[in-house]
Motif scaffolding. Sequence first.
Motif, PDB file in Angstrom:
ATOM      1  N   ASP A 509      24.943 120.128  31.624  1.00  0.00           N
ATOM      2  CA  ASP A 509      23.969 120.461  30.590  1.00  0.00           C
ATOM      3  C   ASP A 509      23.396 119.222  29.926  1.00  0.00           C
ATOM      4  OD1 ASP A 509      24.050 123.229  30.949  1.00  0.00           O
ATOM      5  OD2 ASP A 509      25.980 123.317  29.905  1.00  0.00           O
ATOM      6  N   THR A 520      22.078 119.180  25.916  1.00  0.00           N
ATOM      7  CA  THR A 520      21.525 120.414  25.347  1.00  0.00           C
ATOM      8  C   THR A 520      22.357 120.829  24.125  1.00  0.00           C
ATOM      9  OG1 THR A 520      22.818 121.703  26.910  1.00  0.00           O
ATOM     10  CG2 THR A 520      20.544 121.313  27.488  1.00  0.00           C
ATOM     11  N   VAL A 539      17.238 124.532  26.957  1.00  0.00           N
ATOM     12  CA  VAL A 539      17.235 124.230  28.397  1.00  0.00           C
ATOM     13  C   VAL A 539      16.099 123.252  28.680  1.00  0.00           C
ATOM     14  CG1 VAL A 539      18.190 126.482  29.111  1.00  0.00           C
ATOM     15  CG2 VAL A 539      15.706 126.181  28.975  1.00  0.00           C
ATOM     16  N   PHE A 541      12.791 122.044  31.130  1.00  0.00           N
ATOM     17  CA  PHE A 541      11.763 122.621  32.002  1.00  0.00           C
ATOM     18  C   PHE A 541      10.934 121.473  32.575  1.00  0.00           C
ATOM     19  CE2 PHE A 541       7.765 122.156  29.594  1.00  0.00           C
ATOM     20  CZ  PHE A 541       8.251 121.800  28.345  1.00  0.00           C
ATOM     21  N   GLN A 548      11.365 115.975  32.449  1.00  0.00           N
ATOM     22  CA  GLN A 548      11.860 117.215  31.869  1.00  0.00           C
ATOM     23  C   GLN A 548      11.420 117.290  30.411  1.00  0.00           C
ATOM     24  OE1 GLN A 548      16.170 117.225  32.560  1.00  0.00           O
ATOM     25  NE2 GLN A 548      15.984 119.294  33.315  1.00  0.00           N
ATOM     26  N   ARG A 603      22.291 130.411  30.912  1.00  0.00           N
ATOM     27  CA  ARG A 603      21.215 129.422  30.877  1.00  0.00           C
ATOM     28  C   ARG A 603      20.326 129.491  32.103  1.00  0.00           C
ATOM     29  NH1 ARG A 603      22.090 125.626  27.153  1.00  0.00           N
ATOM     30  NH2 ARG A 603      23.984 126.046  25.979  1.00  0.00           N
ATOM     31  N   ARG A 604      20.929 129.929  33.200  1.00  0.00           N
ATOM     32  CA  ARG A 604      20.185 130.060  34.447  1.00  0.00           C
ATOM     33  C   ARG A 604      18.914 130.888  34.210  1.00  0.00           C
ATOM     34  NH1 ARG A 604      20.236 134.178  37.951  1.00  0.00           N
ATOM     35  NH2 ARG A 604      21.928 135.301  36.946  1.00  0.00           N
ATOM     36  N   ARG A 607      16.451 129.081  31.883  1.00  0.00           N
ATOM     37  CA  ARG A 607      15.753 128.015  32.621  1.00  0.00           C
ATOM     38  C   ARG A 607      14.586 128.601  33.398  1.00  0.00           C
ATOM     39  NH1 ARG A 607      20.716 124.869  32.999  1.00  0.00           N
ATOM     40  NH2 ARG A 607      21.496 126.266  34.575  1.00  0.00           N
ATOM     41  N   LYS A 608      14.836 129.748  34.027  1.00  0.00           N
ATOM     42  CA  LYS A 608      13.768 130.404  34.807  1.00  0.00           C
ATOM     43  C   LYS A 608      12.597 130.768  33.904  1.00  0.00           C
ATOM     44  CE  LYS A 608      15.325 131.998  39.142  1.00  0.00           C
ATOM     45  NZ  LYS A 608      15.480 133.096  40.078  1.00  0.00           N
ATOM     46  N   GLU A 611      10.665 127.834  32.936  1.00  0.00           N
ATOM     47  CA  GLU A 611       9.856 127.327  34.053  1.00  0.00           C
ATOM     48  C   GLU A 611       8.633 128.194  34.310  1.00  0.00           C
ATOM     49  OE1 GLU A 611      12.508 127.087  37.383  1.00  0.00           O
ATOM     50  OE2 GLU A 611      13.661 125.480  36.418  1.00  0.00           O
TER      51      GLU A 611
END
Length: 637
Positions: A509, A520, A539, A541, A548, A603-604, A607-608, A611
């Motif tokens: 992280d 983070t 998160v 991106f 990032q 967090r997955r 993150r999506k 994004e």
Amino acid sequence: MSYSYQINSKEQYDAAYQRSVEAPEAFWAEVAHNFQWRRKWDKVLDWNFAEPHVAWFAGAKLNITENCLDRHVAENPNRPAIIWEPNDPEEHHRVLTYKNLYDKVCQFAHVLKNNGVKRGDRVCIYMGMIPELAIAVLACARIGAIHSVIFGGFSAQSIADRLQDARAEYIVTCDGAFRGTKDIPLKSVIDDALIACPFVKRVIVCTRTRTPVSMIKGRDVWLEDELKKVETLGLTDCPAEEMDAEDPLFILYTSGSTGKPKGVVHSCAGYMVYTAYSFVNVFNYQPGDIHFCTADIGWITGHSYIVYGPLAAGATTLMFEGVPTWPDASRFWQIVEKYKVNILYTAPTAIRSLMGFGLQPLQGYDLSSLKVLGTVGEPINEEAWNWYNENIGKGNCPIVDTWWQTETGGMLISNMANITPGIPAWATLPLPGVQPVLVDEHGTEIEGNPAAGNLCIKAPWPAILRTTYGDHERCRKTYFSTYPGMYFTGDGAMRDAQGNYRITGRVDDVLNVSGHRIGTAEVENAINMHAGVVESAVVGFPHDIKGQGIYAFIIFQGLHEDENLTRQDILQTVSRIIGPIAKPDKIQFVTGLPKTRSGKIMRRILRKIAEGETSNFGDTTTLLDPAVVEEIAVGKL
Ligand code: 6R9
């Protein structure tokens, strides 16, 4: 000076690599014979990664500044050591020869001593990029004090945390720093930090901006006055303190996946040998070359490749006070032309930001002195690599993509200019002495090529961190326990059929924003301190220039009618708690966060969403409340 350890061909690289793995002690002893020792070592290497315990050149006595200064003064007193380019191109630049630098370091060392600094004491340095910063660093090393440089962009609160952790009783700072159009009031930030640090005994203030500063009687002194005292006392040379090979040289704080930054500790001998060795070989440094590393000395890149590596190798290092875009986006190219720079070492984020200005800023500048280009800090995308290669290197300069970390002290995986080929966006091959491995999630080494996995290193190289200050267990846990028997980098990587490595980024992280490491958890802690914030999740991106960006999802109680006002307030809090570099690029207010039944934030999924994904979140059945995902994804639109 020529370097007997300089690698001159691919065959020599192969041979050196093989020997470094088969007979590491003999290999590094040979390199180390090129340095000046008061006493040579009893044992080249002693290690186990279980504790961890790593000792290089144990029993040896030395002072790194005798290697960075005295021996070059004896051989080439008039060779430029530091060329300094000020923020304002109209202001005079400075050139310090090895003799000048030696004299200044000795005087500064006397100032430190006169102010009570002793061997082993921690000295915090919070300054802009002026020669006195490098001088202060070397002066600490001269007398065996442990420096801890803090980047000028950190807040008073961050400084206070670091001062307390290191128990630093001495500070060297400036009234202010010039960066582009800004005057950063460094001393005033220190004053705020010291409210929480009554143990600080002395603040030595160097003048630069001559902005008004408060000087507290009995605590704060002007560097100029202290230097005059040294002169009046007739103090010139300052004998170097005889250090043990493994005595700590410096502490540098860096972010990890937990909330509190860690004080990475590097020691004297191994760090010296490795930074000089890697500097000469990766950049193919030739005596007389002008080396321009655009980093700030507040980061490891500046420590290793502006100060210690180049000076230990007797090189000429260029220090730049300003920013690449002021007075305009041609500043780097002006500097390259003005000083006939041979090696340019910068970060992908700087390249991408300059790319945005097009080719016009390059017009009329003679870049023909350039021989080698380098990048560091984050993965470089192919577009930026190509732009750098075509427009700056004119297709004639090898680009070294150097992968390494604060903890590694020096570059570990990189092509070597004119020796091993570069591949766009690949760091390529390990340096001699470095044994990378890829491991799967169970910690099993993935053998054979091609492969992808988590990047670990199997055995110590001379500049590996020795501990995290004041908390050895934390060092063990963070770096040596995930995959027992190996140093875990926190990065993911791929390996191609020829054994080249491509670093894909952090798997923990930790964010990499403009080449700066930010945890983070650290940002979340800062956001959570803001009144009204119930909970937050941060998160990364993809960001065109920064690499990032920081995306924060925040649950907030009593949102102001104008959400933007609340956003600005939160940014202000983050600035105060960490520093402007940690300010989120985007803040989305939400009513809930996607959590598993055990309360862990997924967090997955965040993150999506960050994004730009609005569906296809994969398996969400383990979520406590799957509806919250939809709400967040829609809220983003
Ligand atoms: C020297 C420095 C370390 C992290 C590291 C990695 C990233 C650095 C890189 C790179 C891809 C490169 N990183 N160099 N990623 N290619 N050439 O930057 O130290 O500030 O501690 O950051 O930076 O993720 O783990 P530090």
